[in-house]
Design a protein around this motif. Sequence first.
Motif, PDB file in Angstrom:
ATOM      1  N   ASN A 161      27.481 -81.774   3.143  1.00  0.00           N
ATOM      2  CA  ASN A 161      25.937 -81.334   2.787  1.00  0.00           C
ATOM      3  C   ASN A 161      25.398 -82.722   3.660  1.00  0.00           C
ATOM      4  O   ASN A 161      25.573 -83.725   3.852  1.00  0.00           O
ATOM      5  CB  ASN A 161      25.244 -81.679   1.615  1.00  0.00           C
ATOM      6  CG  ASN A 161      25.920 -80.250   1.042  1.00  0.00           C
ATOM      7  OD1 ASN A 161      25.705 -79.074   1.616  1.00  0.00           O
ATOM      8  ND2 ASN A 161      26.793 -80.280  -0.431  1.00  0.00           N
ATOM      9  N   HIS A 205      35.879 -72.049  -3.154  1.00  0.00           N
ATOM     10  CA  HIS A 205      34.947 -72.965  -2.184  1.00  0.00           C
ATOM     11  C   HIS A 205      33.991 -72.281  -1.540  1.00  0.00           C
ATOM     12  O   HIS A 205      34.609 -71.352  -0.132  1.00  0.00           O
ATOM     13  CB  HIS A 205      35.851 -74.153  -1.181  1.00  0.00           C
ATOM     14  CG  HIS A 205      35.367 -74.849  -0.739  1.00  0.00           C
ATOM     15  ND1 HIS A 205      34.888 -75.122   0.196  1.00  0.00           N
ATOM     16  CD2 HIS A 205      35.530 -76.535  -0.874  1.00  0.00           C
ATOM     17  CE1 HIS A 205      33.955 -76.204   0.926  1.00  0.00           C
ATOM     18  NE2 HIS A 205      34.792 -76.756  -0.378  1.00  0.00           N
ATOM     19  N   ASN A 206      33.222 -72.347  -1.326  1.00  0.00           N
ATOM     20  CA  ASN A 206      31.935 -71.621  -0.952  1.00  0.00           C
ATOM     21  C   ASN A 206      32.402 -72.035   0.841  1.00  0.00           C
ATOM     22  O   ASN A 206      31.576 -71.787   1.618  1.00  0.00           O
ATOM     23  CB  ASN A 206      30.212 -71.767  -0.846  1.00  0.00           C
ATOM     24  CG  ASN A 206      30.203 -70.631  -2.765  1.00  0.00           C
ATOM     25  OD1 ASN A 206      31.128 -69.928  -2.820  1.00  0.00           O
ATOM     26  ND2 ASN A 206      29.358 -71.545  -3.735  1.00  0.00           N
ATOM     27  N   GLY A 207      32.074 -73.262   0.978  1.00  0.00           N
ATOM     28  CA  GLY A 207      32.113 -73.388   2.081  1.00  0.00           C
ATOM     29  C   GLY A 207      33.752 -72.631   3.466  1.00  0.00           C
ATOM     30  O   GLY A 207      33.086 -72.272   3.768  1.00  0.00           O
ATOM     31  N   LYS A 210      35.050 -70.121   2.279  1.00  0.00           N
ATOM     32  CA  LYS A 210      33.972 -68.314   2.020  1.00  0.00           C
ATOM     33  C   LYS A 210      33.104 -68.521   3.573  1.00  0.00           C
ATOM     34  O   LYS A 210      33.890 -66.942   3.592  1.00  0.00           O
ATOM     35  CB  LYS A 210      33.560 -67.843   0.904  1.00  0.00           C
ATOM     36  CG  LYS A 210      33.651 -67.157   0.459  1.00  0.00           C
ATOM     37  CD  LYS A 210      32.490 -66.860  -0.934  1.00  0.00           C
ATOM     38  CE  LYS A 210      33.291 -67.619  -2.445  1.00  0.00           C
ATOM     39  NZ  LYS A 210      32.315 -66.650  -3.467  1.00  0.00           N
ATOM     40  N   SER A 211      32.064 -69.116   3.517  1.00  0.00           N
ATOM     41  CA  SER A 211      31.081 -69.060   4.826  1.00  0.00           C
ATOM     42  C   SER A 211      31.951 -68.480   6.032  1.00  0.00           C
ATOM     43  O   SER A 211      32.144 -67.472   6.536  1.00  0.00           O
ATOM     44  CB  SER A 211      30.279 -69.902   4.740  1.00  0.00           C
ATOM     45  OG  SER A 211      29.637 -69.766   6.034  1.00  0.00           O
ATOM     46  N   SER A 262      29.146 -77.201 -10.027  1.00  0.00           N
ATOM     47  CA  SER A 262      28.583 -78.041  -9.037  1.00  0.00           C
ATOM     48  C   SER A 262      28.156 -78.752  -9.258  1.00  0.00           C
ATOM     49  O   SER A 262      28.142 -80.361  -8.297  1.00  0.00           O
ATOM     50  CB  SER A 262      27.282 -76.860  -9.289  1.00  0.00           C
ATOM     51  OG  SER A 262      27.706 -75.986  -8.966  1.00  0.00           O
ATOM     52  N   ASN A 310      27.236 -74.308   1.711  1.00  0.00           N
ATOM     53  CA  ASN A 310      27.670 -72.546   1.644  1.00  0.00           C
ATOM     54  C   ASN A 310      27.260 -71.796   2.728  1.00  0.00           C
ATOM     55  O   ASN A 310      27.878 -70.926   2.940  1.00  0.00           O
ATOM     56  CB  ASN A 310      26.731 -72.090   0.735  1.00  0.00           C
ATOM     57  CG  ASN A 310      26.740 -72.912  -1.119  1.00  0.00           C
ATOM     58  OD1 ASN A 310      28.136 -73.210  -1.003  1.00  0.00           O
ATOM     59  ND2 ASN A 310      26.038 -72.342  -1.671  1.00  0.00           N
TER      60      ASN A 310
END
Length: 187
Positions: free
Chosen positions: A9, A111-113, A115-116, A143, A66
């Motif tokens: 981030n 893991h949202n990264g 997933k994106s 989080s 994300n």
Amino acid sequence: MKWFVGLGNPGRDYEDTRHNIGWMALDEVAKRWGVSTAQSKCKGLVAEARVEGEKAYLIKPMTYMNLSGECVRAFLDFYKPDPADLIVVYDDMDTELGSIRLRMKGSPGGHNGIKSIIAHLGTDQFHRIRLGISRPAPGSNISNYVLSTFRKEEREALERTVTKAADAMEYCLKEPFEKAMAKFNGS
């Protein structure tokens, strides 16, 4: 050409957090190669290097974790690299701090990264270097944990993780990913 995408981030608030260990590994490799990931391109910071005759890109998405796939897609659309040469470097709670795990493909595992990136590429078929950050205590807020900084007593293990990841990235320039998996998984 290899292209390494380190997940993290942007901003001072996230600089030294567990979620940014992928950026820490890219910074270590950039230092070794004498390049800077300061050039803003494709929704990220990009460095280009030539290492042992091989072209390599180091990419830090500036889209926040994300939305990492937006940067990966923009880089792919602009530079047209082979997706088979993509290696994503990111934090993994299922790997102990001090260790790394290389994987050829797979689900995002929460893991949202990742997933994106899967959503923007339309596939889970890309190489990964998962950097151990260990799991928080049971009942902890995930989080808050991934956005927390490393404790003083974790610094030595953090350095081991970052060094191993940088070594693995360099190894991947010379050898097939399968060979890198055999060398670095379990070490």
